[in-house]
Design a protein around this motif. Structure first.
Motif, PDB file in Angstrom:
ATOM      1  N   LEU A   1       0.814  -1.216   0.000  1.00 46.97           N
ATOM      2  CA  LEU A   1       0.000   0.000   0.000  1.00 46.97           C
ATOM      3  C   LEU A   1       0.845   1.263   0.000  1.00 46.97           C
ATOM      4  N   GLU A   2       1.980   1.225   0.691  1.00 43.80           N
ATOM      5  CA  GLU A   2       2.826   2.419   0.723  1.00 43.80           C
ATOM      6  C   GLU A   2       3.356   2.758  -0.668  1.00 43.80           C
ATOM      7  N   ARG A   3       3.570   1.756  -1.505  1.00 41.33           N
ATOM      8  CA  ARG A   3       3.983   2.029  -2.892  1.00 41.33           C
ATOM      9  C   ARG A   3       2.854   2.681  -3.677  1.00 41.33           C
ATOM     10  N   PHE A   4       1.632   2.178  -3.478  1.00 44.54           N
ATOM     11  CA  PHE A   4       0.492   2.779  -4.157  1.00 44.54           C
ATOM     12  C   PHE A   4       0.309   4.231  -3.722  1.00 44.54           C
ATOM     13  N   TYR A   5       0.269   4.466  -2.419  1.00 39.94           N
ATOM     14  CA  TYR A   5       0.098   5.846  -1.935  1.00 39.94           C
ATOM     15  C   TYR A   5       1.257   6.722  -2.384  1.00 39.94           C
ATOM     16  N   GLY A   6       2.460   6.176  -2.379  1.00 36.50           N
ATOM     17  CA  GLY A   6       3.618   6.928  -2.860  1.00 36.50           C
ATOM     18  C   GLY A   6       3.461   7.335  -4.314  1.00 36.50           C
ATOM     19  N   SER A   7       2.896   6.458  -5.128  1.00 42.08           N
ATOM     20  CA  SER A   7       2.698   6.782  -6.542  1.00 42.08           C
ATOM     21  C   SER A   7       1.629   7.862  -6.736  1.00 42.08           C
ATOM     22  N   CYS A   8       0.867   8.123  -5.666  1.00 44.31           N
ATOM     23  CA  CYS A   8      -0.166   9.166  -5.708  1.00 44.31           C
ATOM     24  C   CYS A   8       0.312  10.448  -5.033  1.00 44.31           C
ATOM     25  N   GLY A   9       1.605  10.525  -4.719  1.00 45.19           N
ATOM     26  CA  GLY A   9       2.164  11.750  -4.162  1.00 45.19           C
ATOM     27  C   GLY A   9       2.412  11.749  -2.669  1.00 45.19           C
ATOM     28  N   TYR A  10       1.966  10.725  -1.968  1.00 50.41           N
ATOM     29  CA  TYR A  10       2.187  10.644  -0.526  1.00 50.41           C
ATOM     30  C   TYR A  10       3.632  10.234  -0.251  1.00 50.41           C
ATOM     31  N   LYS A  11       4.169  10.722   0.859  1.00 45.75           N
ATOM     32  CA  LYS A  11       5.524  10.378   1.294  1.00 45.75           C
ATOM     33  C   LYS A  11       5.444   9.656   2.626  1.00 45.75           C
ATOM     34  N   GLU A  12       6.231   8.600   2.777  1.00 41.69           N
ATOM     35  CA  GLU A  12       6.296   7.924   4.064  1.00 41.69           C
ATOM     36  C   GLU A  12       7.018   8.834   5.052  1.00 41.69           C
ATOM     37  N   VAL A  13       6.383   9.074   6.202  1.00 34.60           N
ATOM     38  CA  VAL A  13       6.973   9.945   7.216  1.00 34.60           C
ATOM     39  C   VAL A  13       7.141   9.244   8.557  1.00 34.60           C
ATOM     40  N   GLY A  14       6.710   8.000   8.646  1.00 36.99           N
ATOM     41  CA  GLY A  14       6.869   7.255   9.890  1.00 36.99           C
ATOM     42  C   GLY A  14       6.491   5.798   9.720  1.00 36.99           C
ATOM     43  N   ARG A  15       7.086   4.970  10.576  1.00 37.32           N
ATOM     44  CA  ARG A  15       6.814   3.536  10.509  1.00 37.32           C
ATOM     45  C   ARG A  15       7.031   2.954  11.899  1.00 37.32           C
ATOM     46  N   VAL A  16       6.046   2.206  12.381  1.00 36.47           N
ATOM     47  CA  VAL A  16       6.177   1.497  13.638  1.00 36.47           C
ATOM     48  C   VAL A  16       6.190   0.009  13.311  1.00 36.47           C
ATOM     49  N   PRO A  17       7.353  -0.620  13.414  1.00 37.62           N
ATOM     50  CA  PRO A  17       7.453  -2.040  13.063  1.00 37.62           C
ATOM     51  C   PRO A  17       6.569  -2.920  13.953  1.00 37.62           C
ATOM     52  N   GLY A  18       5.859  -3.820  13.323  1.00 34.23           N
ATOM     53  CA  GLY A  18       5.065  -4.813  14.035  1.00 34.23           C
ATOM     54  C   GLY A  18       3.913  -4.269  14.857  1.00 34.23           C
ATOM     55  N   ALA A  19       3.472  -3.072  14.590  1.00 35.67           N
ATOM     56  CA  ALA A  19       2.422  -2.454  15.408  1.00 35.67           C
ATOM     57  C   ALA A  19       1.034  -3.030  15.155  1.00 35.67           C
ATOM     58  N   ILE A  20       0.831  -3.668  14.010  1.00 38.91           N
ATOM     59  CA  ILE A  20      -0.480  -4.223  13.665  1.00 38.91           C
ATOM     60  C   ILE A  20      -0.381  -5.739  13.708  1.00 38.91           C
ATOM     61  N   ARG A  21      -1.177  -6.354  14.575  1.00 39.48           N
ATOM     62  CA  ARG A  21      -1.183  -7.814  14.665  1.00 39.48           C
ATOM     63  C   ARG A  21      -2.402  -8.333  13.921  1.00 39.48           C
ATOM     64  N   VAL A  22      -2.157  -8.847  12.724  1.00 40.86           N
ATOM     65  CA  VAL A  22      -3.223  -9.395  11.889  1.00 40.86           C
ATOM     66  C   VAL A  22      -3.671 -10.748  12.433  1.00 40.86           C
ATOM     67  N   ALA A  23      -2.709 -11.508  12.928  1.00 37.51           N
ATOM     68  CA  ALA A  23      -2.955 -12.819  13.531  1.00 37.51           C
ATOM     69  C   ALA A  23      -1.738 -13.141  14.393  1.00 37.51           C
ATOM     70  N   PRO A  24      -1.859 -14.079  15.308  1.00 33.81           N
ATOM     71  CA  PRO A  24      -0.676 -14.443  16.096  1.00 33.81           C
ATOM     72  C   PRO A  24       0.494 -14.817  15.182  1.00 33.81           C
ATOM     73  N   GLY A  25       1.614 -14.137  15.383  1.00 31.76           N
ATOM     74  CA  GLY A  25       2.791 -14.385  14.558  1.00 31.76           C
ATOM     75  C   GLY A  25       2.797 -13.636  13.237  1.00 31.76           C
ATOM     76  N   ASP A  26       1.765 -12.861  12.955  1.00 27.57           N
ATOM     77  CA  ASP A  26       1.680 -12.081  11.711  1.00 27.57           C
ATOM     78  C   ASP A  26       1.530 -10.606  12.064  1.00 27.57           C
ATOM     79  N   GLU A  27       2.656  -9.988  12.365  1.00 21.96           N
ATOM     80  CA  GLU A  27       2.665  -8.571  12.697  1.00 21.96           C
ATOM     81  C   GLU A  27       3.090  -7.764  11.482  1.00 21.96           C
ATOM     82  N   ARG A  28       2.450  -6.619  11.299  1.00 19.20           N
ATOM     83  CA  ARG A  28       2.740  -5.754  10.162  1.00 19.20           C
ATOM     84  C   ARG A  28       3.130  -4.369  10.671  1.00 19.20           C
ATOM     85  N   ASP A  29       3.885  -3.668   9.851  1.00 14.70           N
ATOM     86  CA  ASP A  29       4.242  -2.300  10.199  1.00 14.70           C
ATOM     87  C   ASP A  29       3.036  -1.373  10.030  1.00 14.70           C
TER      88      ASP A  29
END
Length: 174
Positions: A137-165
């Motif tokens: 998604l960050e690539r898609f938003y980046g292609s629309c002019g958005y810039k990544e300004v922050g990232r929290v590693p593993g902050a989203i737990r989709v399932a046990p053992g599946d953490e996303r930034d």
């Protein structure tokens, strides 16, 4: 055929059902809009009620894109900041395009319509959003002019053992 976008449409039963169906279908297709599949309309309904209450209170605005048949095909919420030092930017959240319409450019159209709406609000200089890592998604938003300004590693737990930034993106409007 392009979508017809409306900012702050009248919220009636048809629109509520359209957004609820969109949110359910996007979630069940794996979209990163606050839920993990499988979900039902009843799972999502309380979150939609909260979002619509924020609209009624004037804290948020709603942008809806309808297809040629009048169906809700895309939507996003624009959230104003209540903190007095951050009122110059707003949040864009629950950005959705129906899975049947993926690949038609509607996502780009939705983001452009959101930026146009934000530019019309007094004093708004930027849009911030967050997205779930691991989906590109960050690539898609980046292609629309958005810039990544922050990232929290593993902050989203989709399932046990599946953490996303949790990735924060910014689109300056000026």
């Amino acid at each position: 055929m392009p979508l017809a976008f409306t900012l702050d449409p009248a919220v009636d039963a048809s629109l509520r059902d359209g957004i609820l169906d969109l949110w359910t279908d996007v979630s069940n297709a794996g979209g990163a809009v606050g839920f993990v599949p499988p979900v039902t309309r009843e799972t999502i309904r309380p979150e939609l009620v909260r979002a619509l209450a924020a609209l009624a209170e004037g804290r948020n605005r709603l942008l809806v894109g309808r297809d040629e048949d009048g169906r809700v095909a895309a939507s996003a919420f624009l959230g104003f900041n209540t903190h007095r030092l951050m009122t110059h930017w707003l949040w864009l959240y629950t950005v959705m395009v129906h899975p049947r319409d993926q690949g038609k450019g509607y996502g780009r159209d939705l983001l452009a319509a959101a930026a146009d709406a934000a530019r019309a609000f007094d004093g708004i200089e930027a849009i911030r959003l967050t997205c779930r890592g691991g989906l590109g998604l960050e690539r898609f938003y980046g292609s629309c002019g958005y810039k990544e300004v922050g990232r929290v590693p593993g902050a989203i737990r989709v399932a046990p053992g599946d953490e996303r930034d949790d990735i924060t993106m910014l689109l300056p409007l000026t």
